[in-house]
Design a protein around this motif. Structure first.
Motif, PDB file in Angstrom:
ATOM      1  N   VAL A   2       4.831   4.284  10.679  1.00 61.18           N
ATOM      2  CA  VAL A   2       4.926   4.522   9.247  1.00 61.18           C
ATOM      3  C   VAL A   2       4.933   6.034   9.045  1.00 61.18           C
ATOM      4  O   VAL A   2       3.998   6.728   9.454  1.00 61.18           O
ATOM      5  CB  VAL A   2       3.738   3.891   8.479  1.00 61.18           C
ATOM      6  CG1 VAL A   2       3.855   4.184   6.991  1.00 61.18           C
ATOM      7  CG2 VAL A   2       3.686   2.393   8.728  1.00 61.18           C
ATOM      8  N   LEU A   3       5.999   6.526   8.422  1.00 59.59           N
ATOM      9  CA  LEU A   3       6.150   7.960   8.224  1.00 59.59           C
ATOM     10  C   LEU A   3       5.971   8.322   6.760  1.00 59.59           C
ATOM     11  O   LEU A   3       6.377   7.570   5.866  1.00 59.59           O
ATOM     12  CB  LEU A   3       7.533   8.428   8.683  1.00 59.59           C
ATOM     13  CG  LEU A   3       7.907   8.142  10.131  1.00 59.59           C
ATOM     14  CD1 LEU A   3       9.325   8.607  10.408  1.00 59.59           C
ATOM     15  CD2 LEU A   3       6.919   8.797  11.079  1.00 59.59           C
ATOM     16  N   ASP A   4       5.388   9.490   6.519  1.00 57.26           N
ATOM     17  CA  ASP A   4       5.283  10.039   5.180  1.00 57.26           C
ATOM     18  C   ASP A   4       6.684  10.509   4.791  1.00 57.26           C
ATOM     19  O   ASP A   4       7.264  11.379   5.444  1.00 57.26           O
ATOM     20  CB  ASP A   4       4.297  11.211   5.187  1.00 57.26           C
ATOM     21  CG  ASP A   4       4.076  11.799   3.812  1.00 57.26           C
ATOM     22  OD1 ASP A   4       5.033  11.866   3.011  1.00 57.26           O
ATOM     23  OD2 ASP A   4       2.947  12.229   3.547  1.00 57.26           O
TER      24      ASP A   4
ATOM     25  N   GLU B  50       0.827  -1.207   0.000  1.00 54.85           N
ATOM     26  CA  GLU B  50       0.000   0.000   0.000  1.00 54.85           C
ATOM     27  C   GLU B  50       0.864   1.262   0.000  1.00 54.85           C
ATOM     28  O   GLU B  50       0.376   2.346  -0.255  1.00 54.85           O
ATOM     29  CB  GLU B  50      -0.937   0.022   1.211  1.00 54.85           C
ATOM     30  CG  GLU B  50      -2.101  -0.923   1.097  1.00 54.85           C
ATOM     31  CD  GLU B  50      -1.758  -2.347   1.451  1.00 54.85           C
ATOM     32  OE1 GLU B  50      -1.817  -3.199   0.537  1.00 54.85           O
ATOM     33  OE2 GLU B  50      -1.423  -2.626   2.614  1.00 54.85           O
ATOM     34  N   LEU B  51       2.143   1.128   0.286  1.00 50.91           N
ATOM     35  CA  LEU B  51       3.038   2.287   0.379  1.00 50.91           C
ATOM     36  C   LEU B  51       3.844   2.541  -0.890  1.00 50.91           C
ATOM     37  O   LEU B  51       4.582   3.512  -0.958  1.00 50.91           O
ATOM     38  CB  LEU B  51       4.014   2.083   1.554  1.00 50.91           C
ATOM     39  CG  LEU B  51       3.363   1.950   2.919  1.00 50.91           C
ATOM     40  CD1 LEU B  51       4.406   1.586   3.967  1.00 50.91           C
ATOM     41  CD2 LEU B  51       2.634   3.227   3.304  1.00 50.91           C
TER      42      LEU B  51
ATOM     43  N   GLY C  52       8.063  13.455   6.818  1.00 50.68           N
ATOM     44  CA  GLY C  52       8.630  12.885   8.031  1.00 50.68           C
ATOM     45  C   GLY C  52       7.601  12.706   9.129  1.00 50.68           C
ATOM     46  O   GLY C  52       7.906  12.252  10.228  1.00 50.68           O
ATOM     47  N   GLU C  53       6.344  13.031   8.840  1.00 51.97           N
ATOM     48  CA  GLU C  53       5.255  12.926   9.809  1.00 51.97           C
ATOM     49  C   GLU C  53       4.580  11.559   9.714  1.00 51.97           C
ATOM     50  O   GLU C  53       4.566  10.947   8.652  1.00 51.97           O
ATOM     51  CB  GLU C  53       4.205  14.022   9.554  1.00 51.97           C
ATOM     52  CG  GLU C  53       4.710  15.429   9.777  1.00 51.97           C
ATOM     53  CD  GLU C  53       5.010  15.692  11.235  1.00 51.97           C
ATOM     54  OE1 GLU C  53       4.220  15.266  12.100  1.00 51.97           O
ATOM     55  OE2 GLU C  53       6.060  16.309  11.515  1.00 51.97           O
ATOM     56  N   PRO C  54       3.991  11.103  10.828  1.00 53.41           N
ATOM     57  CA  PRO C  54       3.245   9.830  10.775  1.00 53.41           C
ATOM     58  C   PRO C  54       2.081   9.905   9.786  1.00 53.41           C
ATOM     59  O   PRO C  54       1.471  10.965   9.612  1.00 53.41           O
ATOM     60  CB  PRO C  54       2.712   9.666  12.197  1.00 53.41           C
ATOM     61  CG  PRO C  54       3.563  10.554  13.039  1.00 53.41           C
ATOM     62  CD  PRO C  54       3.989  11.693  12.148  1.00 53.41           C
TER      63      PRO C  54
ATOM     64  N   GLY D 180      -6.825  14.682  10.380  1.00 51.88           N
ATOM     65  CA  GLY D 180      -5.843  15.047  11.385  1.00 51.88           C
ATOM     66  C   GLY D 180      -5.762  14.124  12.565  1.00 51.88           C
ATOM     67  O   GLY D 180      -4.852  14.217  13.355  1.00 51.88           O
ATOM     68  N   ASP D 181      -6.713  13.213  12.704  1.00 53.44           N
ATOM     69  CA  ASP D 181      -6.655  12.279  13.838  1.00 53.44           C
ATOM     70  C   ASP D 181      -5.582  11.243  13.545  1.00 53.44           C
ATOM     71  O   ASP D 181      -5.548  10.651  12.489  1.00 53.44           O
ATOM     72  CB  ASP D 181      -7.995  11.558  14.035  1.00 53.44           C
ATOM     73  CG  ASP D 181      -9.094  12.509  14.421  1.00 53.44           C
ATOM     74  OD1 ASP D 181      -8.786  13.567  14.991  1.00 53.44           O
ATOM     75  OD2 ASP D 181     -10.264  12.183  14.131  1.00 53.44           O
ATOM     76  N   SER D 182      -4.719  11.017  14.512  1.00 49.06           N
ATOM     77  CA  SER D 182      -3.663  10.030  14.349  1.00 49.06           C
ATOM     78  C   SER D 182      -4.273   8.649  14.273  1.00 49.06           C
ATOM     79  O   SER D 182      -5.153   8.311  15.027  1.00 49.06           O
ATOM     80  CB  SER D 182      -2.680  10.117  15.512  1.00 49.06           C
ATOM     81  OG  SER D 182      -1.660   9.179  15.329  1.00 49.06           O
TER      82      SER D 182
END
Length: 152
Positions: free
Chosen positions: A135-137, A101-102, A141-143, A149-151
Protein backbone atom coordinates in the motif's frame (compact mmCIF):
# COMPACT_ATOMS: atom_id res chain seq x y z
CA UNK A 1 -25.59 -15.44 20.61
CA UNK A 2 -24.39 -18.63 22.21
CA UNK A 3 -21.89 -21.10 20.77
CA UNK A 4 -20.88 -24.29 22.51
CA UNK A 5 -17.31 -25.48 22.04
CA UNK A 6 -18.83 -28.81 20.97
CA UNK A 7 -20.31 -27.00 17.94
CA UNK A 8 -16.90 -26.01 16.58
CA UNK A 9 -15.59 -27.37 13.32
CA UNK A 10 -12.53 -29.60 13.66
CA UNK A 11 -9.46 -27.61 14.62
CA UNK A 12 -6.04 -28.03 13.05
CA UNK A 13 -2.65 -27.47 14.65
CA UNK A 14 -2.74 -23.89 13.33
CA UNK A 15 -6.07 -22.04 13.08
CA UNK A 16 -6.91 -18.56 11.85
CA UNK A 17 -10.07 -16.74 12.85
CA UNK A 18 -10.89 -13.68 10.74
CA UNK A 19 -13.24 -10.77 11.16
CA UNK A 20 -13.65 -8.77 7.99
CA UNK A 21 -15.68 -5.89 6.63
CA UNK A 22 -17.16 -5.02 10.01
CA UNK A 23 -17.63 -1.41 8.82
CA UNK A 24 -17.88 -0.08 12.38
CA UNK A 25 -20.77 -2.38 13.34
CA UNK A 26 -19.01 -3.27 16.61
CA UNK A 27 -22.34 -3.33 18.47
CA UNK A 28 -23.87 -6.00 16.26
CA UNK A 29 -26.45 -6.22 13.50
CA UNK A 30 -29.58 -7.11 15.49
CA UNK A 31 -31.96 -5.42 13.07
CA UNK A 32 -30.38 -6.95 9.97
CA UNK A 33 -29.56 -10.53 10.99
CA UNK A 34 -31.09 -11.36 14.39
CA UNK A 35 -29.99 -15.01 14.27
CA UNK A 36 -26.40 -14.09 13.39
CA UNK A 37 -26.13 -11.06 15.64
CA UNK A 38 -22.91 -10.68 17.62
CA UNK A 39 -21.19 -7.59 18.97
CA UNK A 40 -17.49 -7.19 19.70
CA UNK A 41 -18.10 -8.24 23.31
CA UNK A 42 -19.42 -11.56 21.98
CA UNK A 43 -16.45 -11.82 19.63
CA UNK A 44 -14.01 -11.07 22.46
CA UNK A 45 -15.62 -13.72 24.66
CA UNK A 46 -15.59 -16.27 21.83
CA UNK A 47 -11.91 -15.61 21.02
CA UNK A 48 -10.94 -15.83 24.69
CA UNK A 49 -12.69 -19.19 25.11
CA UNK A 50 -11.44 -20.52 21.76
CA UNK A 51 -7.86 -19.56 22.61
CA UNK A 52 -8.11 -21.42 25.91
CA UNK A 53 -9.69 -24.40 24.15
CA UNK A 54 -6.88 -24.44 21.54
CA UNK A 55 -4.16 -23.96 24.15
CA UNK A 56 -5.45 -26.89 26.19
CA UNK A 57 -5.16 -29.06 23.07
CA UNK A 58 -1.72 -27.74 21.99
CA UNK A 59 -3.18 -25.91 19.00
CA UNK A 60 -2.51 -22.37 17.80
CA UNK A 61 -5.16 -19.73 17.14
CA UNK A 62 -4.45 -16.48 15.31
CA UNK A 63 -7.11 -13.78 15.41
CA UNK A 64 -6.96 -11.44 12.40
CA UNK A 65 -8.84 -8.27 11.51
CA UNK A 66 -9.06 -8.25 7.72
CA UNK A 67 -9.64 -4.51 7.29
CA UNK A 68 -12.59 -2.37 6.25
CA UNK A 69 -13.49 -1.37 9.78
CA UNK A 70 -14.57 2.18 8.85
CA UNK A 71 -17.73 3.37 7.06
CA UNK A 72 -21.06 2.11 8.27
CA UNK A 73 -22.21 3.66 11.55
CA UNK A 74 -21.79 6.91 13.44
CA UNK A 75 -18.74 5.43 15.16
CA UNK A 76 -16.85 5.62 11.91
CA UNK A 77 -16.36 9.36 11.84
CA UNK A 78 -13.51 10.80 9.84
CA UNK A 79 -11.09 10.30 11.43
CA UNK A 80 -12.37 7.30 13.46
CA UNK A 81 -11.73 8.84 16.89
CA UNK A 82 -14.52 6.85 18.59
CA UNK A 83 -13.93 3.57 16.78
CA UNK A 84 -10.14 3.24 17.09
CA UNK A 85 -10.14 2.97 20.93
CA UNK A 86 -12.70 0.13 20.75
CA UNK A 87 -10.66 -1.76 18.16
CA UNK A 88 -7.49 -1.18 20.19
CA UNK A 89 -8.99 -3.32 22.97
CA UNK A 90 -9.45 -6.38 20.75
CA UNK A 91 -6.77 -9.10 20.98
CA UNK A 92 -5.93 -9.17 17.28
CA UNK A 93 -2.72 -10.94 16.33
CA UNK A 94 -2.65 -9.01 13.06
CA UNK A 95 -4.67 -6.34 11.29
CA UNK A 96 -4.47 -5.47 7.64
CA UNK A 97 -5.61 -2.25 6.11
CA UNK A 98 -8.79 -2.31 4.04
CA UNK A 99 -9.77 -0.13 1.14
CA UNK A 100 -12.30 1.78 3.26
CA UNK A 101 -9.51 2.96 5.56
CA UNK A 102 -7.81 4.47 2.49
CA UNK A 103 -10.70 6.62 1.24
CA UNK A 104 -9.87 9.72 3.25
CA UNK A 105 -6.49 11.23 4.06
CA UNK A 106 -7.72 12.33 7.53
CA UNK A 107 -8.36 8.70 8.44
CA UNK A 108 -4.96 7.62 7.15
CA UNK A 109 -3.19 10.41 9.04
CA UNK A 110 -5.06 9.60 12.23
CA UNK A 111 -4.25 5.90 12.06
CA UNK A 112 -0.57 6.47 11.25
CA UNK A 113 0.29 9.56 13.32
CA UNK A 114 1.97 8.91 16.64
CA UNK A 115 1.15 12.48 17.69
CA UNK A 116 -2.64 12.22 17.47
CA UNK A 117 -4.86 11.86 20.49
CA UNK A 118 -5.51 8.29 19.38
CA UNK A 119 -5.09 5.94 22.35
CA UNK A 120 -1.97 3.87 21.80
CA UNK A 121 -1.53 5.64 18.42
CA UNK A 122 -3.45 3.10 16.40
CA UNK A 123 -0.94 1.63 13.93
CA UNK A 124 2.10 2.00 16.20
CA UNK A 125 0.10 0.48 19.06
CA UNK A 126 -0.04 -2.82 17.19
CA UNK A 127 3.76 -3.05 17.37
CA UNK A 128 4.32 -4.18 13.79
CA UNK A 129 1.17 -6.31 13.59
CA UNK A 130 -0.71 -3.74 11.46
CA UNK A 131 0.01 -4.88 7.92
CA UNK A 132 0.15 -2.39 5.07
CA UNK A 133 2.40 -4.17 2.59
CA UNK A 134 1.94 -3.14 -1.03
CA UNK A 135 0.00 0.00 0.00
CA UNK A 136 1.60 3.23 -1.17
CA UNK A 137 0.91 6.80 -0.11
CA UNK A 138 -0.42 8.36 -3.33
CA UNK A 139 1.13 11.75 -2.52
CA UNK A 140 4.66 10.41 -1.97
CA UNK A 141 4.76 7.01 -3.65
CA UNK A 142 6.23 5.66 -0.41
CA UNK A 143 4.88 2.68 1.55
CA UNK A 144 2.44 3.54 4.34
CA UNK A 145 4.13 3.50 7.71
CA UNK A 146 3.63 5.10 11.08
CA UNK A 147 5.21 8.48 11.70
CA UNK A 148 7.91 6.82 13.81
CA UNK A 149 9.41 5.61 10.55
CA UNK A 150 9.29 1.88 11.21
CA UNK A 151 7.93 0.04 8.20
CA UNK A 152 4.67 -1.71 8.94
Amino acid sequence: MSVSMTQLPPLNDINILFVTDVHSWVFGHGYHEPLLNADYGDVLSFVTHLRRYCHDRSKELFFVMNGDFTDGTGLSSDPPVSLAPILSQMPFDAINIGNHELYDRNTIRYLLDRNTTSPNHFVAGWDGHYLTSNVLDSSTGEPLRDSGGDSQ
